[in-house]
Scaffold this active site. Structure first.
Site, PDB file in Angstrom:
ATOM      1  N   MET A  19     -64.443 -53.706  39.324  1.00 37.08           N
ATOM      2  CA  MET A  19     -65.187 -53.060  40.357  1.00 37.08           C
ATOM      3  C   MET A  19     -64.536 -51.471  40.254  1.00 37.08           C
ATOM      4  SD  MET A  19     -65.439 -55.868  43.460  1.00 37.08           S
ATOM      5  CE  MET A  19     -63.830 -55.824  44.224  1.00 37.08           C
ATOM      6  N   GLY A  20     -64.312 -51.062  39.138  1.00 34.20           N
ATOM      7  CA  GLY A  20     -63.872 -49.875  39.159  1.00 34.20           C
ATOM      8  C   GLY A  20     -62.693 -49.229  39.795  1.00 34.20           C
ATOM      9  N   HIS A  79     -56.453 -52.763  34.618  1.00 34.63           N
ATOM     10  CA  HIS A  79     -57.593 -52.756  33.916  1.00 34.63           C
ATOM     11  C   HIS A  79     -57.510 -52.041  32.419  1.00 34.63           C
ATOM     12  CE1 HIS A  79     -59.092 -52.058  38.184  1.00 34.63           C
ATOM     13  NE2 HIS A  79     -59.706 -53.060  37.801  1.00 34.63           N
ATOM     14  N   GLY A 127     -57.322 -60.574  34.792  1.00 37.77           N
ATOM     15  CA  GLY A 127     -55.907 -60.146  34.785  1.00 37.77           C
ATOM     16  C   GLY A 127     -55.402 -61.530  35.664  1.00 37.77           C
TER      17      GLY A 127
END
Ligand code: PAF
Length: 281
Positions: A29-30, A36, A148
């Site tokens: 989701m940025g 990430h 993750g």
């Protein structure tokens, strides 16, 4: 890196790229952080091509949740993705993903893995996650999807989704990446006030205390959960949402902890909700 904003452009770019080669996919989701980056690095090592998606998915946010204030920084994300050699960035608008006037007229409803823990406290959350992940897997069609461990229940829900709906992607789960003081990287950490940021590592340290007690031979889930509760209750500003010890694939609560169980907890620190977990070896 190519940035594609429509499904049509993306699928064209994808098939131009792939000729029987492997494609690693990192859905996000940025507001990318070290967690990430670890997923992207792993995808880079193991595949010919890497695709990342950035989409703040409205259907996984409850009405009173933080959809509008969810942190966003496209330029920073883009630089990170360029730096770590991502090949395609799928960056669709909400309208591209949910073209009908009511977002998501058809939903994918996950089963029992989604019922407890996050699912119990955030009704509809995993329906939104399962729906968008189904759409993304259909669009991207990756060889392997990288997730993750920090979002342990999400991992269980997506693994079951992939199994039950016959998606062909492999799932690779990457260990949680932590700040030096133990706090798991999360985009939502940016909501923490300075004072609460200092307190936040207590979540992980309380889980660590329980896991070392487990290693010392105490397998009573009730006792281990009580130890975590005691640690967290030392700070009166912490509100506990749940403390759980469950089998990490089915997420059924256990009475006796054993290898493969996930110890997890969710707390509120001020107006920031934090989750974390440890899987017992
Ligand atoms: O973990 C996330 O960032 C999201 O839940 C995901 C998997 C990208 C679906 O929107």
């Amino acid at each position: 890196m190519l940035i594609l904003k429509t499904i049509e452009e993306f699928t064209k770019a994808r098939s131009n790229l792939l000729k029987g080669d492997s494609l690693g996919f990192v859905p996000t989701m940025g507001y990318l952080h070290d967690g990430h980056i670890e997923l992207i690095k792993r995808a880079r090592q193991e595949n010919k091509y890497v695709v990342t998606s950035i989409f703040v998915n409205p259907t996984q946010f409850g009405q009173d949740e933080d959809l509008d204030k969810y942190p966003r920084d496209f330029e920073k994300d883009r630089n990170i993705l360029e730096k770590y050699d991502c090949d395609l960035l799928f960056f669709p608008s909400t309208k591209e993903m949910y073209p009908s006037s009511k977002p998501g007229e058809t939903f994918v409803v996950p089963g029992r893995t989604a019922e407890g823990l996050e699912g119990a406290l955030r009704p509809g959350h995993f329906r939104g996650v399962a729906t968008v992940v189904t759409k993304l897997l259909n669009i991207v069609n990756p060889t392997t999807t990288y997730l993750g461990q920090k979002d342990g229940q999400q991992v269980a829900v997506i693994k079951k989704l992939v199994e039950d709906l016959n998606f062909t992607t492999n799932i690779t789960v990457v260990p949680t990446v932590r700040e030096e003081d133990g706090l798991a990287f999360s985009s939502r950490n940016s909501y923490l006030s300075k004072g609460n940021r200092k307190k936040a590592p207590v979540l992980y340290s309380s889980l660590l205390i329980a896991s070392s007690e487990y290693k010392n031979g105490d397998h009573s889930a009730q006792h281990l959960k009580e130890m975590i509760r005691e640690q967290l209750k030392m700070d009166s500003e912490i509100t506990i949402d749940y403390i759980s010890i469950a089998e990490s694939n089915s997420l059924q609560e256990v009475e006796k902890a054993s290898p493969g169980c996930m110890i997890s907890a969710a707390i509120w620190l001020g107006n920031t909700r934090l989750i974390d977990n440890i899987v017992l070896e």
